[in-house]
Design a protein around this motif. Structure first.
Motif, PDB file in Angstrom:
ATOM      1  N   LYS A  40      84.887 -84.164  26.574  1.00  0.00           N
ATOM      2  CA  LYS A  40      86.012 -83.233  26.618  1.00  0.00           C
ATOM      3  C   LYS A  40      85.636 -81.941  27.345  1.00  0.00           C
ATOM      4  O   LYS A  40      86.458 -81.338  28.025  1.00  0.00           O
ATOM      5  CB  LYS A  40      86.468 -82.918  25.195  1.00  0.00           C
ATOM      6  CG  LYS A  40      87.725 -82.080  25.134  1.00  0.00           C
ATOM      7  CD  LYS A  40      88.218 -81.950  23.710  1.00  0.00           C
ATOM      8  CE  LYS A  40      89.546 -81.234  23.673  1.00  0.00           C
ATOM      9  NZ  LYS A  40      90.081 -81.188  22.302  1.00  0.00           N
ATOM     10  N   HIS A  41      84.386 -81.537  27.229  1.00  0.00           N
ATOM     11  CA  HIS A  41      83.954 -80.274  27.822  1.00  0.00           C
ATOM     12  C   HIS A  41      83.093 -80.457  29.072  1.00  0.00           C
ATOM     13  O   HIS A  41      82.505 -79.491  29.560  1.00  0.00           O
ATOM     14  CB  HIS A  41      83.210 -79.436  26.778  1.00  0.00           C
ATOM     15  CG  HIS A  41      84.052 -79.151  25.578  1.00  0.00           C
ATOM     16  ND1 HIS A  41      85.106 -78.269  25.616  1.00  0.00           N
ATOM     17  CD2 HIS A  41      84.022 -79.656  24.323  1.00  0.00           C
ATOM     18  CE1 HIS A  41      85.683 -78.228  24.423  1.00  0.00           C
ATOM     19  NE2 HIS A  41      85.043 -79.068  23.614  1.00  0.00           N
ATOM     20  N   THR A  43      82.257 -80.516  32.829  1.00  0.00           N
ATOM     21  CA  THR A  43      82.894 -79.784  33.924  1.00  0.00           C
ATOM     22  C   THR A  43      82.585 -80.453  35.259  1.00  0.00           C
ATOM     23  O   THR A  43      81.620 -81.190  35.389  1.00  0.00           O
ATOM     24  CB  THR A  43      82.415 -78.319  33.961  1.00  0.00           C
ATOM     25  OG1 THR A  43      80.998 -78.293  34.109  1.00  0.00           O
ATOM     26  CG2 THR A  43      82.804 -77.589  32.684  1.00  0.00           C
ATOM     27  N   ARG A  82      77.752 -81.472  33.092  1.00  0.00           N
ATOM     28  CA  ARG A  82      78.576 -81.137  34.256  1.00  0.00           C
ATOM     29  C   ARG A  82      78.127 -81.883  35.499  1.00  0.00           C
ATOM     30  O   ARG A  82      76.969 -82.214  35.668  1.00  0.00           O
ATOM     31  CB  ARG A  82      78.567 -79.641  34.517  1.00  0.00           C
ATOM     32  CG  ARG A  82      77.239 -79.082  34.918  1.00  0.00           C
ATOM     33  CD  ARG A  82      77.342 -77.562  35.091  1.00  0.00           C
ATOM     34  NE  ARG A  82      76.030 -76.984  35.128  1.00  0.00           N
ATOM     35  CZ  ARG A  82      75.514 -76.376  36.193  1.00  0.00           C
ATOM     36  NH1 ARG A  82      76.231 -76.257  37.278  1.00  0.00           N
ATOM     37  NH2 ARG A  82      74.313 -75.876  36.144  1.00  0.00           N
TER      38      ARG A  82
END
Length: 113
Positions: A40-41, A43, A82
Motif C-alpha cells: 500500500k505504501h 512508491t 520503492r
C-alpha cells in the motif's frame, strides 16, 4: 476496485551491489531468486525488467520477472519499499538471465522473458 484495495504484483529478483563505477551487479552466481510484492505504501512505478527497487531493509534488487496476484493473497509476500529510476546494464541483465536459465529446475518455476 473496492475502497482500500489496490493492484498487487509480485517481483522476482536478485539483490545487487554497486561497484566503484556506479554500476549495479550481482556478486554471486549461486544466488536464490527472491520474491517481493507491491504494498500500500510502495512508491514509484514498475517500468521494465532490469529496473531496481529498494527493499524495506535498504537492499537494492534487480527485477527479473513480474506477475499479478490476487489482493487477498498478498500477505504471503514481503512488500517492497520503492521503485528506483535505475536499471542494470544489459550485459549484466543477460548474465543473470543465463544464471536463471541454468537454475530454473531448482526454482520450481519457469521464468519467461
Amino acid at each position: 476496485m473496492k475502497k482500500n484495495v489496490y493492484k498487487v504484483q509480485l517481483f522476482y529478483g536478485f539483490p545487487v551491489e554497486q561497484d566503484n563505477n556506479g554500476k549495479y551487479f550481482c556478486s554471486n552466481d549461486q544466488v536464490k531468486l527472491s520474491v517481493w510484492r507491491t504494498g500500500k505504501h510502495s512508491t514509484g512505478h514498475f517500468q521494465q525488467i532490469g529496473q531496481l527497487f529498494l527493499t524495506e531493509n535498504n537492499f537494492f534488487v534487480v527485477i527479473l520477472k513480474v506477475e499479478d496476484i490476487n489482493f487477498n493473497k498478498r500477505h504471503a509476500y514481503t512488500p517492497l519499499a520503492r521503485f528506483l529510476n535505475k536499471k542494470i546494464d544489459d550485459s549484466e541483465l543477460n548474465r543473470l538471465r543465463k544464471i536463471i536459465g541454468v537454475n530454473q529446475s531448482k526454482l520450481g518455476c519457469r521464468i519467461i522473458f
